[in-house]
Design a protein around this motif. Structure first.
Motif, PDB file in Angstrom:
ATOM      1  N   ALA A 171      -0.115   4.187   0.466  1.00  0.00           N
ATOM      2  CA  ALA A 171      -0.644   5.314   1.449  1.00  0.00           C
ATOM      3  C   ALA A 171      -0.400   4.934   2.767  1.00  0.00           C
ATOM      4  N   CYS A 186      -6.523   5.832   2.609  1.00  0.00           N
ATOM      5  CA  CYS A 186      -6.942   5.390   1.284  1.00  0.00           C
ATOM      6  C   CYS A 186      -7.679   6.057   0.155  1.00  0.00           C
ATOM      7  N   TRP A 231      -5.381   8.976  -1.062  1.00  0.00           N
ATOM      8  CA  TRP A 231      -4.468   8.350  -2.131  1.00  0.00           C
ATOM      9  C   TRP A 231      -5.110   8.351  -3.429  1.00  0.00           C
ATOM     10  N   CYS A 239       1.062  -1.180  -0.050  1.00  0.00           N
ATOM     11  CA  CYS A 239      -0.073   0.080   0.189  1.00  0.00           C
ATOM     12  C   CYS A 239       0.663   1.295  -0.091  1.00  0.00           C
ATOM     13  N   ILE A 266      -2.728   0.360   5.459  1.00  0.00           N
ATOM     14  CA  ILE A 266      -3.227  -0.840   6.235  1.00  0.00           C
ATOM     15  C   ILE A 266      -2.422  -1.046   7.116  1.00  0.00           C
ATOM     16  N   CYS A 286      -6.181   2.303  -7.722  1.00  0.00           N
ATOM     17  CA  CYS A 286      -4.952   2.007  -7.293  1.00  0.00           C
ATOM     18  C   CYS A 286      -4.846   0.452  -7.121  1.00  0.00           C
ATOM     19  N   GLY A 287      -5.611  -0.129  -6.001  1.00  0.00           N
ATOM     20  CA  GLY A 287      -5.723  -1.779  -6.031  1.00  0.00           C
ATOM     21  C   GLY A 287      -4.192  -2.210  -5.655  1.00  0.00           C
TER      22      GLY A 287
HETATM   23  S1  SF4 Z   1      -6.418   0.895  -2.679  1.00  0.00           S
HETATM   24 FE1  SF4 Z   1      -4.285   1.753  -2.689  1.00  0.00          FE
HETATM   25  S2  SF4 Z   1      -4.238   3.255  -1.184  1.00  0.00           S
HETATM   26 FE2  SF4 Z   1      -6.008   1.747  -0.785  1.00  0.00          FE
HETATM   27  S3  SF4 Z   1      -5.902   0.509   0.580  1.00  0.00           S
HETATM   28 FE3  SF4 Z   1      -5.178  -0.451  -1.316  1.00  0.00          FE
HETATM   29  S4  SF4 Z   1      -3.054   0.046  -1.633  1.00  0.00           S
HETATM   30 FE4  SF4 Z   1      -3.624   1.315  -0.069  1.00  0.00          FE
END
Ligand code: SF4
Ligand code: B12
Ligand code: SF4
Length: 234
Positions: free
Chosen positions: A185, A199, A202, A183, A188, A216-217
């Motif tokens: 941002a 999240c 971001w 992640c 988590i 993002c994912g």
């Molecule tokens: S979508 Fe991106 S910013 Fe949001 S929890 Fe998942 S990795 Fe982190």
């Protein structure tokens, strides 16, 4: 598939699950008998494309979010027409004018940041319909993994419900922590799950960078739950 009157739906109105804004299947469609939930996993090439570093979201993933959702919307409309042609009444909450997302403040220091809840949560519907369980990132892990998108519709036809092959809300998550490292941002943690504010902020940044697309994912890619239930949790 789940029964529209499955008692689990009532529990979704509880504050810590979704909240009192969640509308029961029969509140969307008074004649509701069954709820159909489906998961469309991303292809290997879409998933592979987004395995790179945290700073860049692949074009394939961005298209999967926007054009992919448009494809799910089209598919859902076709399913709606199919059931209507059989004489069934149908409601697609995601396309209904009543669909809404509510954000509620939480006490200071709460690791979740804020409580974000739509009045029809696709993951909760999928959980009720036997498709999978939640995980540390709040995603829903299905037999085909977490990387993909859900859709659903409510019909007045009686359709046999699927079994829920799990009992716990987080049964399919191994808590391996791989998503924490993915992640960008820092949203988590093993102790607090996913912080919604981090999240969301971001994602808003990604919206500016990749407009008109966004996404993002990274927490769903390059992790043991990407395309299946992690070993030891099946
Ligand atoms: S979508 Fe991106 S910013 Fe949001 S929890 Fe998942 S990795 Fe982190
Ligand atoms: C608002 C929203 C967001 C917000 C907030 C996310 C969130 N988790 O709420 C933001 C913008 C941050 C976001 C980001 C993303 N999203 Co989004 N988002 C939504 C949306 C529109 C509503 C979410 C919602 O209603 N949440 C409801 C609240 C209550 O959920 P929750 O707090 O996580 O619920 C917890 C409690 O219920 C708790 N719980 C406590 N007691 C109990 C008891 C029981 C019995 C149960 C069941 C649960 C439970 O368990 C849950 C998990 O911890 C849905 C579409 C939809 N209509 O559902 C898509 C959706 C959740 N997003 C999705 C995706 C793919 C993404 C992104 C990957 C974006 C992207 N494409 O790049 C990221 C991933 C973020 C992440 N780590 O999950 C997918 C999820 C796919 C999956 N496999 O899970 C959805 C379902 C869209 C879709 N059509 O498929 N999203
Ligand atoms: S990467 Fe590991 S801890 Fe994170 S959601 Fe997947 S199984 Fe759970």
């Amino acid at each position: 598939m789940s029964r529209a009157d499955d008692p689990i739906y009532l529990t979704f109105k509880e504050k810590d699950v979704i909240g009192d804004n969640f509308l029961l299947p029969a509140e969307w469609l008074p004649e509701a008998r069954s709820v159909i939930s489906f998961f469309l996993p991303f292809t290997e090439s879409v998933r592979r494309s987004n395995r790179g570093g945290p700073e860049s979201i692949s074009p394939e993933w961005l298209h999967g979010r926007i054009e992919g959702q448009a494809c799910i919307t089209d598919f859902t409309k076709k399913l709606k027409s199919y059931f209507e042609s059989r004489g069934s009444r149908v409601c697609v909450p995601a396309l209904d004018a009543r669909f809404a997302v509510r954000t509620t403040a939480l006490p200071e220091g709460d690791p979740k940041g804020v409580h974000i809840a739509s009045n029809w949560s696709e993951r909760h519907i999928a959980y009720a319909s036997g498709l999978g369980t939640f995980c540390l990132t709040r995603g829903l892990i299905t037999a085909k993994g977490v990387a993909g998108r859900f859709g659903s519709l409510i019909v007045s036809e009686e359709i046999e419900a699927d079994e829920r092959p799990y009992t716990g809300v987080y049964d399919y998550c191994s808590r391996c922590g791989a998503c924490i490292r993915r992640c960008p941002a820092g949203a988590i943690s093993l102790e607090g799950g996913k912080n919604q504010i981090r999240c969301k902020q971001w994602m808003d940044l990604m919206k500016k960078r990749y407009a008109p697309r966004y996404g993002c994912g990274k927490c769903q890619i390059g992790v043991p739950c990407e395309s299946g239930i992690p070993a030891g949790r099946r």
